[in-house]
Write a protein that holds these residues in place. Structure first.
Motif, PDB file in Angstrom:
ATOM      1  N   ASN A 144     -13.498   4.792  40.001  1.00 47.94           N
ATOM      2  CA  ASN A 144     -13.147   4.350  41.342  1.00 47.94           C
ATOM      3  C   ASN A 144     -11.755   3.611  41.208  1.00 47.94           C
ATOM      4  OD1 ASN A 144     -15.587   4.733  42.859  1.00 47.94           O
ATOM      5  ND2 ASN A 144     -16.440   2.923  42.324  1.00 47.94           N
ATOM      6  N   GLU A 145     -11.233   3.408  40.014  1.00 49.20           N
ATOM      7  CA  GLU A 145     -10.015   2.895  39.459  1.00 49.20           C
ATOM      8  C   GLU A 145      -8.859   4.037  39.593  1.00 49.20           C
ATOM      9  OE1 GLU A 145      -8.974  -0.036  39.487  1.00 49.20           O
ATOM     10  OE2 GLU A 145     -10.940  -0.900  39.877  1.00 49.20           O
TER      11      GLU A 145
ATOM     12  N   TRP B 238     -17.224   2.863  37.667  1.00 51.90           N
ATOM     13  CA  TRP B 238     -16.108   1.770  37.711  1.00 51.90           C
ATOM     14  C   TRP B 238     -14.796   2.537  37.379  1.00 51.90           C
ATOM     15  CZ3 TRP B 238     -12.111  -0.515  35.160  1.00 51.90           C
ATOM     16  CH2 TRP B 238     -11.837  -1.763  35.708  1.00 51.90           C
TER      17      TRP B 238
ATOM     18  N   TRP C 164     -11.819  -5.197  33.800  1.00 54.18           N
ATOM     19  CA  TRP C 164     -12.919  -4.358  32.747  1.00 54.18           C
ATOM     20  C   TRP C 164     -13.539  -5.353  31.832  1.00 54.18           C
ATOM     21  CZ3 TRP C 164     -14.830   0.488  31.794  1.00 54.18           C
ATOM     22  CH2 TRP C 164     -15.613   0.639  30.331  1.00 54.18           C
TER      23      TRP C 164
ATOM     24  N   ARG D 171     -16.202  -7.414  33.689  1.00 51.59           N
ATOM     25  CA  ARG D 171     -17.333  -6.705  33.821  1.00 51.59           C
ATOM     26  C   ARG D 171     -18.058  -6.362  32.762  1.00 51.59           C
ATOM     27  NH1 ARG D 171     -18.331  -3.179  38.523  1.00 51.59           N
ATOM     28  NH2 ARG D 171     -20.357  -2.693  38.589  1.00 51.59           N
TER      29      ARG D 171
ATOM     30  N   GLU E  24     -22.534   3.337  34.609  1.00 48.77           N
ATOM     31  CA  GLU E  24     -21.995   2.307  35.174  1.00 48.77           C
ATOM     32  C   GLU E  24     -20.326   2.302  34.754  1.00 48.77           C
ATOM     33  OE1 GLU E  24     -22.369  -2.522  36.295  1.00 48.77           O
ATOM     34  OE2 GLU E  24     -23.496  -1.595  34.610  1.00 48.77           O
ATOM     35  N   GLU E  25     -20.186   2.378  33.744  1.00 48.84           N
ATOM     36  CA  GLU E  25     -18.826   2.506  33.347  1.00 48.84           C
ATOM     37  C   GLU E  25     -17.900   3.624  34.175  1.00 48.84           C
ATOM     38  OE1 GLU E  25     -19.296  -0.019  29.169  1.00 48.84           O
ATOM     39  OE2 GLU E  25     -19.182   2.070  29.232  1.00 48.84           O
TER      40      GLU E  25
END
Length: 297
Positions: free
Chosen positions: A35-36, A32, A60, A63, A28-29
């Motif tokens: 996507n950044e 994320w 960050w 989340r 999941e990280e």
């Protein structure tokens, strides 16, 4: 152990000297962070990285709160220091580990130290992955895809359909016709090449369409293998294979961006998997989800 990564993925990076780094992110990280990455590249180009991190760090830690990593799994320090402070606190149900306990000043400082380490890791992640992202076409995987998409390697020529046909059927169908032609017309052996080419062409044209289709398919496979073989060694180290897997999101992103523009804004999802080169016996599965930011009108 089986690793499954969802979304656009960049795996553990390789630093100078091809030294494999420990992969500290969850799936999941990773999604994320990937996507950044486009925003990082944009602000890097505008020389606004300080602002990028000012915006990134709060998102960050909101989340992925560090206290849940530092004090796994509940996010609370080990029992002992806080136990006396909260033993008479009616707001904390007995045995309820889902409640986040207030931290002492010492624990706050300890957690902030862990946050600082995480910030450094995040900066390192973007630095290393940006190097891959900003050098399209220079990686081994990029070159492999370029060759397979039609950019021929230097000195590599695609075989013609008739050449593949000759490899398959020369002795059974072509050679008898060549020998007969030479004997009947008393042709010089030095003209043999031209005679062979003539009969190969004629035999191929006389074949039914299903045979021609099989030859064309085989020719496509052989040519793809020849292109790839010109840039990929038969003996690759596990680090080289892992690097190629790591580069897949970048290469697929380049391809999907072009396809998205050609199709008027389509999006693409790809699923792939295979043996983990760094962990014999393990299987890695990846899912790449492409999202075109600027959809053409």
């Amino acid at each position: 152990m089986t690793f499954t990564f969802n979304g656009p993925v960049v795996l553990a990076h390789l630093t100078k000297g091809d030294e494999l780094k420990y992969r500290w992110t969850t799936s999941e990280e990773l999604e994320w962070l990937q996507n950044e990455l486009p925003e990082f590249l944009r602000m890097q180009k505008e020389q606004k990285l300080a602002r990028f991190y000012e915006l990134l760090f709060p998102k960050w830690f909101s989340r992925f709160p560090e206290r849940f990593k530092y004090w796994e799994p509940t996010g609370n320090p080990p029992h002992g220091r806080n136990e006396v402070d909260h033993q008479n606190d009616d707001s904390v149900p007995d045995g309820d580990e889902s409640v986040l306990l207030p931290l002492t000043p010492e624990e706050e400082a300890e957690l902030e130290g862990a946050n600082d380490i995480r910030r450094k890791k995040l900066k390192e992640w973007f630095r290393n992955n940006a190097k891959l992202k900003t050098t399209p076409g220079s990686t081994s995987t990029s070159k492999a895809f370029a060759q397979l998409l039609g950019q021929r390697a230097r000195g590599t020529r695609d075989l013609k359909d008739t050449e593949v046909y000759s490899r398959t059927y020369y002795k059974t169908k072509v050679q008898p016709l060549v020998e007969d032609d030479i004997q009947e017309n008393q042709l010089d052996a030095k003209n043999r090449i031209a005679i062979v080419q003539k009969h190969v062409h004629n035999c191929f044209e006389a074949e039914p369409e299903e045979v021609k289709a099989e030859i064309r398919e085989e020719a496509a496979k052989i040519n793809a293998s020849r292109r790839l073989g010109s840039i990929v060694s038969d003996t690759r180290t596990k680090e080289e294979i892992y690097r190629a897997i790591q580069e897949l999101p970048m290469v697929l992103g380049q391809i999907c961006d072009d396809l998205g523009k050609l199709t008027g804004g389509w999006h693409f999802s790809l699923v792939m998997g295979g043996a983990d080169p760094m962990c014999p016996g393990d299987i890695m599965t990846l899912r790449y989800a492409h999202r075109l930011v600027n959809i053409p009108t």
